[in-house]
Design a protein around this motif. Sequence first.
Motif, mmCIF file in Angstrom:
data_model
loop_
_atom_site.group_PDB
_atom_site.id
_atom_site.type_symbol
_atom_site.label_atom_id
_atom_site.label_comp_id
_atom_site.label_asym_id
_atom_site.label_seq_id
_atom_site.Cartn_x
_atom_site.Cartn_y
_atom_site.Cartn_z
ATOM 1 N N ILE A 169 0.833 -1.204 0.000
ATOM 2 C CA ILE A 169 0.000 0.000 0.000
ATOM 3 C C ILE A 169 0.871 1.259 0.000
ATOM 4 C CG2 ILE A 169 -1.643 1.364 1.364
ATOM 5 C CD1 ILE A 169 -2.951 -1.317 2.158
ATOM 6 N N ILE A 170 1.916 1.254 0.829
ATOM 7 C CA ILE A 170 2.812 2.416 0.869
ATOM 8 C C ILE A 170 3.463 2.633 -0.497
ATOM 9 C CG2 ILE A 170 5.000 3.275 1.809
ATOM 10 C CD1 ILE A 170 4.122 2.048 4.511
ATOM 11 N N LEU A 171 3.986 1.560 -1.085
ATOM 12 C CA LEU A 171 4.608 1.683 -2.410
ATOM 13 C C LEU A 171 3.600 2.168 -3.452
ATOM 14 C CD1 LEU A 171 6.875 -1.492 -2.577
ATOM 15 C CD2 LEU A 171 7.617 0.895 -2.514
ATOM 16 N N ASP A 172 2.388 1.656 -3.376
ATOM 17 C CA ASP A 172 1.362 2.041 -4.343
ATOM 18 C C ASP A 172 0.982 3.515 -4.188
ATOM 19 O OD1 ASP A 172 -0.434 1.460 -6.483
ATOM 20 O OD2 ASP A 172 -2.077 1.347 -5.034
ATOM 21 N N VAL A 173 0.792 3.954 -2.941
ATOM 22 C CA VAL A 173 0.407 5.351 -2.693
ATOM 23 C C VAL A 173 1.533 6.300 -3.114
ATOM 24 C CG1 VAL A 173 -0.112 7.033 -0.869
ATOM 25 C CG2 VAL A 173 -1.278 4.825 -0.899
ATOM 26 N N VAL A 174 2.765 5.978 -2.732
ATOM 27 C CA VAL A 174 3.895 6.828 -3.119
ATOM 28 C C VAL A 174 4.051 6.815 -4.641
ATOM 29 C CG1 VAL A 174 6.414 7.059 -2.998
ATOM 30 C CG2 VAL A 174 5.094 6.633 -0.915
ATOM 31 N N GLY A 175 3.917 5.636 -5.238
ATOM 32 C CA GLY A 175 4.024 5.541 -6.690
ATOM 33 C C GLY A 175 2.935 6.323 -7.399
ATOM 34 N N ARG A 176 1.724 6.290 -6.874
ATOM 35 C CA ARG A 176 0.634 7.073 -7.476
ATOM 36 C C ARG A 176 0.938 8.571 -7.408
ATOM 37 N NH1 ARG A 176 -4.178 4.177 -8.392
ATOM 38 N NH2 ARG A 176 -4.078 2.095 -7.485
ATOM 39 N N ASN A 177 1.557 8.973 -6.318
ATOM 40 C CA ASN A 177 1.909 10.384 -6.158
ATOM 41 C C ASN A 177 2.878 10.843 -7.244
ATOM 42 O OD1 ASN A 177 1.699 12.875 -4.754
ATOM 43 N ND2 ASN A 177 3.676 12.465 -3.779
ATOM 44 N N PHE A 178 3.736 9.922 -7.692
ATOM 45 C CA PHE A 178 4.704 10.253 -8.739
ATOM 46 C C PHE A 178 4.247 9.783 -10.127
ATOM 47 C CE2 PHE A 178 7.389 10.180 -4.902
ATOM 48 C CZ PHE A 178 7.916 11.459 -4.984
ATOM 49 N N GLY A 179 2.985 9.363 -10.204
ATOM 50 C CA GLY A 179 2.437 8.944 -11.490
ATOM 51 C C GLY A 179 2.772 7.530 -11.912
ATOM 52 N N HIS A 180 3.301 6.716 -11.003
ATOM 53 C CA HIS A 180 3.657 5.332 -11.315
ATOM 54 C C HIS A 180 3.147 4.394 -10.215
ATOM 55 C CE1 HIS A 180 6.200 6.615 -14.603
ATOM 56 N NE2 HIS A 180 6.770 7.496 -13.794
ATOM 57 N N PRO A 181 1.849 4.087 -10.228
ATOM 58 C CA PRO A 181 1.334 3.184 -9.195
ATOM 59 C C PRO A 181 1.951 1.790 -9.335
ATOM 60 C CG PRO A 181 -0.317 3.543 -10.890
ATOM 61 C CD PRO A 181 0.831 4.461 -11.200
ATOM 62 N N LEU A 182 1.920 1.046 -8.251
ATOM 63 C CA LEU A 182 2.472 -0.305 -8.239
ATOM 64 C C LEU A 182 1.558 -1.232 -9.046
ATOM 65 C CD1 LEU A 182 4.668 -2.207 -7.167
ATOM 66 C CD2 LEU A 182 3.234 -2.566 -5.155
ATOM 67 N N TYR A 183 2.090 -1.759 -10.123
ATOM 68 C CA TYR A 183 1.309 -2.644 -10.984
ATOM 69 C C TYR A 183 0.952 -3.928 -10.226
ATOM 70 C CZ TYR A 183 -0.045 -5.527 -14.949
ATOM 71 O OH TYR A 183 -0.744 -6.334 -15.812
ATOM 72 N N GLY A 184 -0.324 -4.268 -10.207
ATOM 73 C CA GLY A 184 -0.780 -5.495 -9.571
ATOM 74 C C GLY A 184 -1.010 -5.385 -8.079
ATOM 75 N N SER A 185 -0.992 -4.170 -7.548
ATOM 76 C CA SER A 185 -1.153 -4.033 -6.097
ATOM 77 C C SER A 185 -2.497 -4.585 -5.620
ATOM 78 C CB SER A 185 -0.999 -2.570 -5.675
ATOM 79 O OG SER A 185 -2.011 -1.768 -6.241
ATOM 80 N N GLN A 186 -3.531 -4.423 -6.416
ATOM 81 C CA GLN A 186 -4.842 -4.948 -6.018
ATOM 82 C C GLN A 186 -4.803 -6.477 -5.923
ATOM 83 O OE1 GLN A 186 -8.111 -3.843 -8.534
ATOM 84 N NE2 GLN A 186 -9.603 -4.907 -7.271
ATOM 85 N N ASP A 187 -4.141 -7.127 -6.861
ATOM 86 C CA ASP A 187 -4.000 -8.585 -6.806
ATOM 87 C C ASP A 187 -3.246 -9.013 -5.555
ATOM 88 O OD1 ASP A 187 -5.250 -8.722 -9.255
ATOM 89 O OD2 ASP A 187 -3.476 -9.389 -10.366
ATOM 90 N N LEU A 188 -2.144 -8.339 -5.282
ATOM 91 C CA LEU A 188 -1.328 -8.685 -4.118
ATOM 92 C C LEU A 188 -2.104 -8.495 -2.821
ATOM 93 C CD1 LEU A 188 2.050 -7.038 -5.197
ATOM 94 C CD2 LEU A 188 1.520 -9.486 -5.124
ATOM 95 N N ILE A 189 -2.805 -7.382 -2.713
ATOM 96 C CA ILE A 189 -3.546 -7.093 -1.489
ATOM 97 C C ILE A 189 -4.702 -8.070 -1.311
ATOM 98 C CG2 ILE A 189 -5.050 -5.384 -0.381
ATOM 99 C CD1 ILE A 189 -3.180 -3.221 -1.635
ATOM 100 N N THR A 190 -5.439 -8.315 -2.375
ATOM 101 C CA THR A 190 -6.593 -9.212 -2.286
ATOM 102 C C THR A 190 -6.183 -10.615 -1.873
ATOM 103 O OG1 THR A 190 -7.730 -7.943 -4.004
ATOM 104 C CG2 THR A 190 -8.557 -10.153 -3.559
#
Length: 170
Positions: free
Chosen positions: A31-52
């Motif tokens: 989640i931290i990587l995804d949120v920080v990545g979204r802030n820089f325009g590069h969300p973590l690919y597949g984060s929803q799969d990993l979290i689910t």
Amino acid sequence: MLAALRKLTDRLIGLSAFIGTAGLLFVVGVIILDVVGRNFGHPLYGSQDLITMTMVLIVFGGMALCDRVGGHIIVDIFEGSFPAALNRALDILSALLGSGIFMLIAYTVFQSARLSQMLNLSTNLLRLPTAWFQYALCAFAVITSVAMLLRAVMLARGQTCDTHPAKDMP
């Protein structure tokens, strides 16, 4: 015999809780990587799969420990008016019922995992095989079922579950 089973069960509960905790730390990191990545325009690919998929490990990994320490919700409106023998019988019955429910969950998810494996089902983005997580859920459900069954046996033998403080809670 019962002491050895209790020791083995405690170790399995500890292992499943450790795996659940590791899953929780992993999800926090994702989640931290995804949120920080979204802030820089590069969300973590597949984060929803990993979290689910990891949520399976978190929820069912901690279930046996939750039962062992008395963390489940208890409604004790009438407990004070029932005799001690009836309360003990109800505790035994609830542990047996919980054990049966978790064994049915394990059986049902095992059947589903076999089907997922046969059909090569996977997550949407990362293509993680869903059967892996379903088998993990089965193992955690069996551990929880065995722990509840052991609690029922101990209560039936008149032994207290010293790590089950639910009765002491307000």
